[in-house]
Write a protein that holds these residues in place. Structure first.
Motif, PDB file in Angstrom:
ATOM      1  N   ASN A   1       0.820  -1.203   0.000  1.00 38.77           N
ATOM      2  CA  ASN A   1       0.000   0.000   0.000  1.00 38.77           C
ATOM      3  C   ASN A   1       0.860   1.262   0.000  1.00 38.77           C
ATOM      4  OD1 ASN A   1      -1.710   2.180   1.534  1.00 38.77           O
ATOM      5  ND2 ASN A   1      -3.154   0.690   0.708  1.00 38.77           N
ATOM      6  N   SER A   2       1.960   1.213   0.735  1.00 34.15           N
ATOM      7  CA  SER A   2       2.841   2.387   0.806  1.00 34.15           C
ATOM      8  C   SER A   2       3.576   2.604  -0.514  1.00 34.15           C
ATOM      9  CB  SER A   2       3.870   2.208   1.932  1.00 34.15           C
ATOM     10  OG  SER A   2       3.222   2.022   3.170  1.00 34.15           O
ATOM     11  N   VAL A   3       3.980   1.506  -1.131  1.00 38.77           N
ATOM     12  CA  VAL A   3       4.755   1.609  -2.374  1.00 38.77           C
ATOM     13  C   VAL A   3       3.851   1.984  -3.555  1.00 38.77           C
ATOM     14  CG1 VAL A   3       6.016   0.237  -4.072  1.00 38.77           C
ATOM     15  CG2 VAL A   3       6.644   0.094  -1.658  1.00 38.77           C
TER      16      VAL A   3
ATOM     17  N   LYS B   1       1.229   3.664  -3.906  1.00 39.92           N
ATOM     18  CA  LYS B   1       0.718   5.027  -4.018  1.00 39.92           C
ATOM     19  C   LYS B   1       1.839   6.079  -4.003  1.00 39.92           C
ATOM     20  CE  LYS B   1      -2.381   4.390  -0.691  1.00 39.92           C
ATOM     21  NZ  LYS B   1      -3.443   4.686   0.284  1.00 39.92           N
ATOM     22  N   LEU B   2       3.026   5.650  -4.392  1.00 40.61           N
ATOM     23  CA  LEU B   2       4.137   6.604  -4.422  1.00 40.61           C
ATOM     24  C   LEU B   2       3.937   7.687  -5.475  1.00 40.61           C
ATOM     25  CD1 LEU B   2       7.265   4.344  -3.786  1.00 40.61           C
ATOM     26  CD2 LEU B   2       6.423   6.204  -2.349  1.00 40.61           C
TER      27      LEU B   2
ATOM     28  N   PHE C   1       1.879   9.785  -5.274  1.00 39.79           N
ATOM     29  CA  PHE C   1       1.625  11.008  -4.512  1.00 39.79           C
ATOM     30  C   PHE C   1       2.920  11.776  -4.229  1.00 39.79           C
ATOM     31  CE2 PHE C   1      -2.395   8.949  -3.762  1.00 39.79           C
ATOM     32  CZ  PHE C   1      -3.286  10.003  -3.673  1.00 39.79           C
ATOM     33  N   LEU C   2       4.058  11.110  -4.385  1.00 34.83           N
ATOM     34  CA  LEU C   2       5.344  11.745  -4.079  1.00 34.83           C
ATOM     35  C   LEU C   2       6.315  11.768  -5.258  1.00 34.83           C
ATOM     36  CD1 LEU C   2       5.937  10.072  -0.599  1.00 34.83           C
ATOM     37  CD2 LEU C   2       5.843  12.537  -0.970  1.00 34.83           C
ATOM     38  N   MET C   3       6.124  10.883  -6.219  1.00 35.28           N
ATOM     39  CA  MET C   3       7.142  10.718  -7.256  1.00 35.28           C
ATOM     40  C   MET C   3       6.495  10.560  -8.639  1.00 35.28           C
ATOM     41  SD  MET C   3       9.365   7.932  -5.174  1.00 35.28           S
ATOM     42  CE  MET C   3       9.636   8.255  -3.424  1.00 35.28           C
TER      43      MET C   3
ATOM     44  N   VAL D   1       5.435   8.507 -10.865  1.00 35.66           N
ATOM     45  CA  VAL D   1       4.998   7.130 -11.099  1.00 35.66           C
ATOM     46  C   VAL D   1       3.551   7.191 -11.577  1.00 35.66           C
ATOM     47  CG1 VAL D   1       4.456   4.941  -9.968  1.00 35.66           C
ATOM     48  CG2 VAL D   1       6.494   6.199  -9.280  1.00 35.66           C
TER      49      VAL D   1
ATOM     50  N   ALA E   1      -8.759   4.921  -4.536  1.00 34.82           N
ATOM     51  CA  ALA E   1      -8.511   5.413  -3.177  1.00 34.82           C
ATOM     52  C   ALA E   1      -9.295   6.706  -2.976  1.00 34.82           C
ATOM     53  CB  ALA E   1      -7.021   5.659  -2.990  1.00 34.82           C
ATOM     54  N   ARG E   2      -9.649   6.976  -1.724  1.00 34.46           N
ATOM     55  CA  ARG E   2     -10.461   8.166  -1.437  1.00 34.46           C
ATOM     56  C   ARG E   2      -9.765   9.463  -1.826  1.00 34.46           C
ATOM     57  NH1 ARG E   2     -11.047   7.122   4.534  1.00 34.46           N
ATOM     58  NH2 ARG E   2      -9.354   5.742   3.975  1.00 34.46           N
ATOM     59  N   ALA E   3      -8.438   9.447  -1.748  1.00 38.90           N
ATOM     60  CA  ALA E   3      -7.703  10.684  -2.036  1.00 38.90           C
ATOM     61  C   ALA E   3      -7.404  10.854  -3.523  1.00 38.90           C
ATOM     62  CB  ALA E   3      -6.404  10.695  -1.238  1.00 38.90           C
TER      63      ALA E   3
END
Lengths: 278, 299
Positions: free
Chosen positions: B240-242, B244-245, B247-249, B251, B268-270
């Protein structure tokens, strides 16, 4: 401090002892690389030398030298990391709960941030995570972050007993609320809530940490290690690595940390003034 | 089957082959409805709206979207809405379904119940299409959404699902990497030691492909023709952390649950309206290829 360059500018010169010297390891790591690191550190005004002798005995002697003040810090030389780390344990250089922080230069947010524990513990529990938070706070302080914002990562932003890291994150967050840390600790946060204030708000998380974190505490090694590598290799963030929880400063060379910022790692320990961080 | 190598190629095929019938379960957010509207206007989907009458009509009106011509099924509560979605998909009345504004658990439960009713034994898992900008090819990443702590037999099933999913894009050369934090001072993590087991079991079942453990450094340093194209996550928190990267990178992420009836979207909700539209676009391509005779692998 917002950049690696600032860390290098502000750090005093120091005495670095590398053990063992190149040529000690029969498997032969890249010795020319160690020479390059040494030359770079010398060029920056540091005192750098190789420990006399070879192999594991050289590491043991170097541990003694650092303990009795003959050098400010110890750097892993020509020896496999697993053996070097075991010798640090045997020689009493490590505290009970060391951890490893990956340090990144975030050029988008124009700040530095940490991720821990990215190397030492496989599946830490709450007790270890409390220690990690305190060590991260100390490192953040060296980097000039007053009351750092620490995001505690998990898969969701709510507590689910089936995912223990959510409960541990919630406890850390509550401890922070009650003033048990000199930091603002927020969790659990999933990666989108951690990354963006707007995403956090959509999930009902009202906190100044999302989007403005100074540090990320990983739920376990699989996630923290992967996240650290993702910032380095996918995000291409400049990266350094700091071993926390040692009685004397030690620099190690895990394979996932690029080697071009060894001077930054030395400088951070130099800023601490010769004591181990954490 | 034509080989698709990028998100851009997947999107192009969706535009060429759409529309498909997509049931939206509980559309109740203007941003979400905006993605539905955009997908409809691009001729990607024919929407079937399932949920609260007043809510779907209010939200549609808010964004000036005339939904009067679409099939609307009115239900009040999330579980019946999700159950209806699973029924529509399993009977072929729609080609794909998407979660709207409801908890993912309702959709998982509905799909699993329907599978059990039909005597299907397989588990469900999220397979994400993931494109990392410096690399030329996409990877399939699984499972960032359902199985919290998969044991090695579950990982075998996840790998098989990912292999079939990869095949849906015309790739018959799976190379599996178990993402692992194996490192100098800890070499025996299950994420590493499970690799040999997976390789053997997969080979015994006729899936002959490279299987090993590794990390992102390995992924980036691999020769392009040997680079893993399936990343098996050690557990859900890492996955889950990987996944949705984005949001940061840089991808590109498109997640889906593949069932024996077709794709299920669980945004995802966001996620933004743009991201939702991208996921719908992927679902259109997947649904079309699925209908073209590739579905037997998912049964």
């Amino acid at each position: 401090m917002k950049t690696f360059a600032e860390i290098l500018e502000q750090a005093p010169a120091c005495r670095v002892l590398i053990a063992p010297a190149p040529g000690s390891n029969s498997k032969g790591i890249n010795n020319s690389w160690l020479e390059t690191v040494k030359e770079d550190l010398l060029r920056r005004g540091n005192e750098v030398r190789y420990q006399e002798g070879s192999g594991e005995q050289a590491v043991k002697d170097a541990c003694s030298a650092v303990k009795n003040g003959q050098a400010d810090m110890l750097m892993q030389g020509d020896i496999p990391l697993e053996r070097f780390y075991a010798l640090l344990e045997e020689e009493g250089i490590l505290e009970k709960t060391p951890c490893f922080a990956s340090l990144f230069e975030d050029r988008v947010r124009n700040k530095l941030f940490l991720v821990a524990d990215t190397y030492i513990h496989d599946f830490p529990g709450l007790k270890e995570k409390i220690t990690f938070v305190n060590k991260m706070i100390e490192l953040a302080g060296i980097l000039g972050m007053e009351k750092p914002k620490i995001a505690v990562l998990s898969a969701i932003e709510t507590v689910n007993p089936a995912i223990p890291s959510t409960a541990e994150a919630a406890v850390l967050s509550k401890m922070s609320q009650r003033g048990q840390f000199n930091a603002l600790v927020e969790g659990p946060l999933d990666i989108d809530a951690l990354a963006k204030q707007e995403a956090a708000r959509l999930k009902g998380v009202d906190s100044p940490v999302p989007g403005d974190y100074d540090a990320i505490l990983g739920p376990d090694i699989e996630t923290a290690h992967a996240l650290s590598q993702a910032f380095t290799f996918i995000g291409r963030y400049p990266t350094a690595g700091i071993l926390l929880g040692t009685h004397k400063p030690v620099i190690i060379h895990p394979g996932f940390i690029p080697r071009e910022n060894k001077a930054v790692e030395v400088a951070i320990h130099a800023l601490q003034g010769g004591a181990g961080i954490g | 089957m034509k080989k698709l190598n990028s998100v851009a190629e997947v999107d192009a095929e969706a535009l060429a082959k759409g529309p498909v019938r997509l049931a939206i379960l509980s559309p109740g957010d203007p941003s979400f409805m905006q993605a539905i509207k955009a997908a409809y206007e691009k001729n990607l989907i024919t929407p079937v709206l399932v949920g609260k009458k007043e809510l779907m009509q209010k939200v549609a009106a808010e964004i000036d979207f005339d939904i009067s011509a679409f099939e609307q099924i009115y239900l009040e509560n999330p579980q019946p809405i999700a159950d209806k979605g699973a029924e529509l998909l399993s009977t072929g009345e729609v080609d794909a379904i998407s979660k709207g504004q409801m908890s993912t658990n309702f959709v998982y439960r509905a799909v699993i119940r329907k599978m059990k009713q039909e005597g299907q034994q397989q588990m469900i898992a999220v397979t994400s299409f993931w494109e990392i900008s410096p690399l030329e090819d996409f990877v399939i990443l699984t499972d960032p959404g359902v199985n919290i702590w998969p044991d090695r037999d579950t990982k075998v099933e996840l790998a098989k699902k990912a292999i079939h999913y990869l095949g849906l894009f015309g790739h018959d050369d799976p190379r599996i990497m178990l993402l692992s934090a194996r490192r100098e001072i800890s070499r025996e993590l299950p994420s590493h030691t499970d690799a040999d087991y997976l390789k053997k079991v997969l080979a015994d079942e006729g899936y002959s492909c490279p299987v090993g453990s590794g990390n992102f450094k390995d992924l980036f340093e691999a020769e392009p023709d040997r680079r893993p194209n399936i990343l098996l996550m050690p557990h859900l928190v890492t996955g889950n952390s990987v996944v949705k990267l984005d949001f940061l990178m840089d991808v590109k992420r498109r997640g889906i649950i593949m069932t024996s009836w077709g794709p299920v979207l669980i945004p995802a909700r966001a996620d933004s309206a743009t991201h939702l539209l991208n996921e719908i676009t992927l679902a259109v391509t997947v649904a079309c290829r699925f209908k073209e005779g590739y579905h037997e692998n998912f049964c």
